[in-house]
Scaffold this active site. Structure first.
Site, PDB file in Angstrom:
ATOM      1  N   SER A 153       0.859  -1.190   0.000  1.00 18.44           N
ATOM      2  CA  SER A 153       0.000   0.000   0.000  1.00 18.44           C
ATOM      3  C   SER A 153       0.888   1.230   0.000  1.00 18.44           C
ATOM      4  O   SER A 153       1.987   1.223   0.572  1.00 18.44           O
ATOM      5  CB  SER A 153      -0.891   0.020   1.250  1.00 18.44           C
ATOM      6  OG  SER A 153      -1.544   1.277   1.391  1.00 18.44           O
ATOM      7  N   TYR A 166      -2.272  -0.732   9.957  1.00 10.07           N
ATOM      8  CA  TYR A 166      -2.264  -1.107   8.538  1.00 10.07           C
ATOM      9  C   TYR A 166      -0.985  -0.615   7.862  1.00 10.07           C
ATOM     10  O   TYR A 166      -0.288  -1.386   7.186  1.00 10.07           O
ATOM     11  CB  TYR A 166      -3.494  -0.504   7.861  1.00 10.07           C
ATOM     12  CG  TYR A 166      -3.617  -0.830   6.396  1.00 10.07           C
ATOM     13  CD1 TYR A 166      -4.083  -2.068   5.979  1.00 10.07           C
ATOM     14  CD2 TYR A 166      -3.291   0.111   5.416  1.00 10.07           C
ATOM     15  CE1 TYR A 166      -4.213  -2.373   4.626  1.00 10.07           C
ATOM     16  CE2 TYR A 166      -3.416  -0.180   4.073  1.00 10.07           C
ATOM     17  CZ  TYR A 166      -3.878  -1.430   3.675  1.00 10.07           C
ATOM     18  OH  TYR A 166      -3.993  -1.714   2.339  1.00 10.07           O
TER      19      TYR A 166
END
Length: 275
Positions: A153, A166
């Site tokens: 990401s 995350y």
């Protein structure tokens, strides 16, 4: 594992540059994982599509007939990963490609972050990448070929409020994949990461649903930027589709990228300004 039914996969007008290759894709039940499966099949590969949700991955595989084998897999279970890889190689053949897509997001400010949520995010996003990559790398190095791609990401490279677990788990997955790539490069195995920005997936829509102004406001804030969240917008002015990310993966696992390894390819429309 069972062979999925349905029509034969494959895309017209797409170069069959992965013909004869066998690939493992995790998190293939929906979103980016399903799109990666589609992209690899369209380019001639046969795919073992896995997901924790057996129903979802079978449904995603049904459209490709015997080009896709669907299987339930919990990437947090190292023994299950090892069995799946071993069984697949015995039944179908050597794995040439592995794509780590399985991932979860549990958002919270650090002061409110639950220990179980932190551990759960790392168990999937980081430990799962270790389990899958290690299992396939052992076999790929012995054969002197192979390609591993981890879908990470852009949050791994830019701080995001409310996304510490995350972002940290994805940053760890990126560095792990690079370190693995350094170790296996002498054996002809390449390891790269693809780091998407905001993409039209169930995970992204769930974040918009929690937006104070509703889904439309949430999407608009991503594209236009949100000063209160210290977040730039997307210069290209659009949210990525899963296929945009899948095409980047398909390139990196192909021979067109044969001299690319230890690379982190951002697919975010310029959102991070490559900070």
């Amino acid at each position: 594992m069972g062979v999925a039914g349905g029509r034969e996969g494959g895309g017209s007008g797409v170069e069959q540059d992965l013909a004869g290759r066998f690939a493992l894709v995790t998190g293939a039940g929906r979103g980016i994982g399903a799109a990666v499966t589609d992209a690899l099949v369209a380019r001639g590969a046969r795919v073992l599509a896995t997901d924790l949700d057996a129903t979802a991955v079978k449904a995603a595989a049904d459209r490709h007939g015997d080009r896709v084998v669907a299987g339930a897999l919990d990437v947090t279970d190292a023994a299950a990963v090892e069995r799946t890889v071993a069984d697949a190689e015995r039944a179908i053949g050597p794995l040439d490609i592995a794509v780590n897509v399985a991932g979860i997001l549990r958002g919270a400010r650090v002061v409110d972050l639950d220990d179980a949520d932190w551990a759960g995010v790392f168990a999937v996003n980081t430990d799962g990448v270790l389990h899958v990559s290690r299992a396939v790398a052992r076999r790929m190095t012995a054969r002197g070929r192979g390609s591993i791609v981890t879908v990470a990401s852009n949050a791994a490279g830019v701080p995001r409020a409310g996304m510490a677990a995350y972002a940290a788990s994805k940053a760890a997955a990126v560095m792990f994949t690079k370190c693995l790539g350094l170790e296996v490069a002498p054996y002809g195995v390449r390891c790269n990461t693809v780091s998407p920005g905001s993409t039209l997936t169930d995970m992204q829509r769930a974040m918009w649903d929690r937006s104070p102004g509703g889904p439309e406001a949430g999407q608009r804030a991503v594209i236009e930027g949100d000063l209160a969240a210290y977040r730039t917008g997307i210069p290209l002015g659009r949210i990525a589709e899963p296929a945009d990310v899948a095409d980047a993966v398909a390139f990196l696992v192909s021979d067109r990228a044969r001299h690319i390894t230890l690379h982190d390819l951002y697919v975010d429309g310029g959102a991070t300004l490559r900070a």
